[in-house]
Structure formats: C-alpha cells, structure tokens
Design a protein around this motif. Structure first.
Motif, PDB file in Angstrom:
ATOM      1  N   THR A   3     -21.935 -15.504  13.967  1.00  0.00           N
ATOM      2  CA  THR A   3     -22.560 -16.464  13.065  1.00  0.00           C
ATOM      3  C   THR A   3     -21.556 -16.866  11.979  1.00  0.00           C
ATOM      4  O   THR A   3     -20.528 -16.205  11.794  1.00  0.00           O
ATOM      5  CB  THR A   3     -23.804 -15.861  12.391  1.00  0.00           C
ATOM      6  N   LEU A   4     -21.881 -17.900  11.255  1.00  0.00           N
ATOM      7  CA  LEU A   4     -21.024 -18.331  10.154  1.00  0.00           C
ATOM      8  C   LEU A   4     -20.931 -17.240   9.091  1.00  0.00           C
ATOM      9  O   LEU A   4     -19.868 -17.014   8.512  1.00  0.00           O
ATOM     10  CB  LEU A   4     -21.533 -19.647   9.549  1.00  0.00           C
ATOM     11  N   GLN A   9     -17.707 -13.106   6.378  1.00  0.00           N
ATOM     12  CA  GLN A   9     -17.477 -11.705   6.031  1.00  0.00           C
ATOM     13  C   GLN A   9     -16.100 -11.248   6.504  1.00  0.00           C
ATOM     14  O   GLN A   9     -15.399 -10.526   5.787  1.00  0.00           O
ATOM     15  CB  GLN A   9     -18.560 -10.815   6.642  1.00  0.00           C
ATOM     16  N   GLN A  10     -15.689 -11.671   7.696  1.00  0.00           N
ATOM     17  CA  GLN A  10     -14.367 -11.317   8.212  1.00  0.00           C
ATOM     18  C   GLN A  10     -13.274 -11.958   7.358  1.00  0.00           C
ATOM     19  O   GLN A  10     -12.249 -11.338   7.079  1.00  0.00           O
ATOM     20  CB  GLN A  10     -14.238 -11.738   9.674  1.00  0.00           C
ATOM     21  N   ILE A  11     -13.504 -13.187   6.919  1.00  0.00           N
ATOM     22  CA  ILE A  11     -12.537 -13.876   6.055  1.00  0.00           C
ATOM     23  C   ILE A  11     -12.439 -13.149   4.706  1.00  0.00           C
ATOM     24  O   ILE A  11     -11.346 -12.919   4.193  1.00  0.00           O
ATOM     25  CB  ILE A  11     -12.932 -15.354   5.861  1.00  0.00           C
ATOM     26  N   ALA A  12     -13.572 -12.771   4.156  1.00  0.00           N
ATOM     27  CA  ALA A  12     -13.575 -12.057   2.869  1.00  0.00           C
ATOM     28  C   ALA A  12     -12.878 -10.704   2.997  1.00  0.00           C
ATOM     29  O   ALA A  12     -12.179 -10.272   2.075  1.00  0.00           O
ATOM     30  CB  ALA A  12     -15.008 -11.876   2.372  1.00  0.00           C
ATOM     31  N   ILE A  19      -7.447 -21.163   2.117  1.00  0.00           N
ATOM     32  CA  ILE A  19      -8.265 -22.050   2.949  1.00  0.00           C
ATOM     33  C   ILE A  19      -8.507 -23.378   2.248  1.00  0.00           C
ATOM     34  O   ILE A  19      -9.613 -23.912   2.234  1.00  0.00           O
ATOM     35  CB  ILE A  19      -9.588 -21.369   3.344  1.00  0.00           C
ATOM     36  N   PHE A  20      -7.457 -23.929   1.694  1.00  0.00           N
ATOM     37  CA  PHE A  20      -7.551 -25.183   0.964  1.00  0.00           C
ATOM     38  C   PHE A  20      -8.004 -26.315   1.879  1.00  0.00           C
ATOM     39  O   PHE A  20      -7.374 -26.605   2.887  1.00  0.00           O
ATOM     40  CB  PHE A  20      -6.186 -25.516   0.344  1.00  0.00           C
ATOM     41  N   TRP A  21      -9.118 -26.935   1.534  1.00  0.00           N
ATOM     42  CA  TRP A  21      -9.627 -28.134   2.201  1.00  0.00           C
ATOM     43  C   TRP A  21      -9.935 -27.903   3.685  1.00  0.00           C
ATOM     44  O   TRP A  21      -9.726 -28.760   4.529  1.00  0.00           O
ATOM     45  CB  TRP A  21      -8.629 -29.278   2.010  1.00  0.00           C
ATOM     46  N   THR A  22     -10.410 -26.713   4.028  1.00  0.00           N
ATOM     47  CA  THR A  22     -10.694 -26.412   5.438  1.00  0.00           C
ATOM     48  C   THR A  22     -12.119 -25.893   5.651  1.00  0.00           C
ATOM     49  O   THR A  22     -12.376 -25.143   6.583  1.00  0.00           O
ATOM     50  CB  THR A  22      -9.691 -25.376   5.994  1.00  0.00           C
ATOM     51  N   ASN A  23     -13.052 -26.304   4.821  1.00  0.00           N
ATOM     52  CA  ASN A  23     -14.440 -25.855   4.979  1.00  0.00           C
ATOM     53  C   ASN A  23     -15.038 -26.309   6.310  1.00  0.00           C
ATOM     54  O   ASN A  23     -15.793 -25.561   6.942  1.00  0.00           O
ATOM     55  CB  ASN A  23     -15.306 -26.342   3.821  1.00  0.00           C
ATOM     56  N   LYS A  24     -14.711 -27.535   6.745  1.00  0.00           N
ATOM     57  CA  LYS A  24     -15.229 -28.027   8.036  1.00  0.00           C
ATOM     58  C   LYS A  24     -14.726 -27.153   9.175  1.00  0.00           C
ATOM     59  O   LYS A  24     -15.469 -26.821  10.096  1.00  0.00           O
ATOM     60  CB  LYS A  24     -14.799 -29.478   8.278  1.00  0.00           C
ATOM     61  N   TYR A  28     -16.750 -24.678  11.817  1.00  0.00           N
ATOM     62  CA  TYR A  28     -16.594 -24.916  13.252  1.00  0.00           C
ATOM     63  C   TYR A  28     -16.203 -23.632  14.010  1.00  0.00           C
ATOM     64  O   TYR A  28     -16.455 -23.522  15.208  1.00  0.00           O
ATOM     65  CB  TYR A  28     -15.525 -25.995  13.461  1.00  0.00           C
ATOM     66  N   LEU A  29     -15.598 -22.667  13.333  1.00  0.00           N
ATOM     67  CA  LEU A  29     -15.103 -21.449  13.984  1.00  0.00           C
ATOM     68  C   LEU A  29     -16.141 -20.718  14.847  1.00  0.00           C
ATOM     69  O   LEU A  29     -15.814 -20.301  15.957  1.00  0.00           O
ATOM     70  CB  LEU A  29     -14.528 -20.478  12.950  1.00  0.00           C
ATOM     71  N   PRO A  30     -17.376 -20.510  14.379  1.00  0.00           N
ATOM     72  CA  PRO A  30     -18.330 -19.784  15.227  1.00  0.00           C
ATOM     73  C   PRO A  30     -18.561 -20.438  16.596  1.00  0.00           C
ATOM     74  O   PRO A  30     -18.911 -19.753  17.557  1.00  0.00           O
ATOM     75  CB  PRO A  30     -19.625 -19.781  14.399  1.00  0.00           C
TER      76      PRO A  30
END
Length: 175
Positions: A3-4, A9-12, A19-24, A28-30
């Motif tokens: 899940t997102l 959690q893995q990113i944290a 992760i500048f300007w990469t929210n989209k 999309y990763l999941p």
C-alpha cells in the motif's frame, strides 16, 4: 502489492530520501512494486528537464517519471544485471550513473547529501542479490554423534532417565 502507507513507511525508515517534486512518482510506486519487494533507498534528480525518482529495492533499480497529466516513464534494472553504479558531485548537486552492460542511465541534479547513501544502499542490495548465502543467517549444524555422546553422558550421570534418553535420541536421529 504494498500500500502507499507501507511504501511511505519504508521511505521514512531509509532516512536519506531526497524526494524533491516526486510526489506523483511515490504515489505510483505501489502499482509497480511486488508484494514482497521493499524499498532500500531513493532519491530524485533530473533527466532531460524532467524530474525522476530513483528507487533501489531489494530486487531492482527503478527510475520513474510520471508526466504532468497522463502516463509514466519507467526504467527498470534488475540488481543482478547492474554492472556499475558511479557518481560525481560538485558543491551542492551531482550525478548518479548506472550501467547494466548495455545502457547507461544518468540521473543529474541529485542533491549531494543523498548521493552516497543511495550508492551504498544500492551496492549492499547488489551484494545481497549476488551472494544470498552471505546475507542469510548462518545455519547451525549439529554433529549428531557428539550430541548422542552428550546425551549418553547425561544419562550415565543420572540427569536423564532411559525413557528421556531414548526420546531425545529419536529426535536427533529424525525418527
């Protein structure tokens, strides 16, 4: 498919994410990660004037760009195919280059402080992929003959009854 929330959690847990300007791309990763795949490192940078997210998982490198309105560009390199991962940096920004034996992918304008953690995490994941026995927990091997001798000694000293000795002997011999 994670899940997102699991991806976040893995990113944290990684702690060095730029992760500048990469929210989209993160949203999309999941959709592209396998259920058992985990994020080991990530950073962002530029390719041809577009912002890309670079993700190292325990299986592959993923370079991802979600376009402004529709679609996504995605480049994947299995870790066992990656020949080298190089970098250079200047005062604030740098470049990460990944070579898989055929293609080179260069991510530019990567924040300097995120380059080395990404490189080290990727190298560790590559090593774990190529040497699974080295990254696995050591297996305890028991010498059955010495274990039987220890049991016989315990029985002889009176610490085990004959029934207990026979039961333990059966377990050791796999009966």
């Amino acid at each position: 498919m994670p899940t997102l929330d699991q991806v976040n959690q893995q990113i944290a847990a990684y702690g060095h994410a730029y992760i500048f300007w990469t929210n989209k791309e993160i949203r999309y990763l999941p959709k592209i990660l396998d259920a058992h795949e985990t994020v080991k490192a990530l950073t962002s940078g530029m390719v041809n004037g577009k912002t890309w997210l670079a993700v190292c998982t325990d299986q592959r490198l993923i370079f991802l760009n979600c376009n402004m309105f529709f679609g996504a560009e995605e480049i994947q390199m299995p870790l066992d195919r990656v020949q080298s991962i190089d970098h250079f940096f200047s005062l604030f920004f740098g470049t990460i280059k990944v070579f898989d034996g055929v293609d080179v992918f260069a991510l530019n304008m990567v924040l300097k402080s995120s380059i080395l953690p990404f490189i080290k995490a990727t190298q560790a994941a590559m090593y774990a992929t190529r040497h699974p026995a080295a990254s696995a927990a050591p297996v305890a091997h028991t010498d059955v003959a010495s274990q039987l001798a220890k049991l016989a000694d315990l029985k002889e000293k009176g610490y085990l009854t004959d029934a207990e000795f026979q039961e333990q002997k059966k377990k050791l011999l796999g009966h």
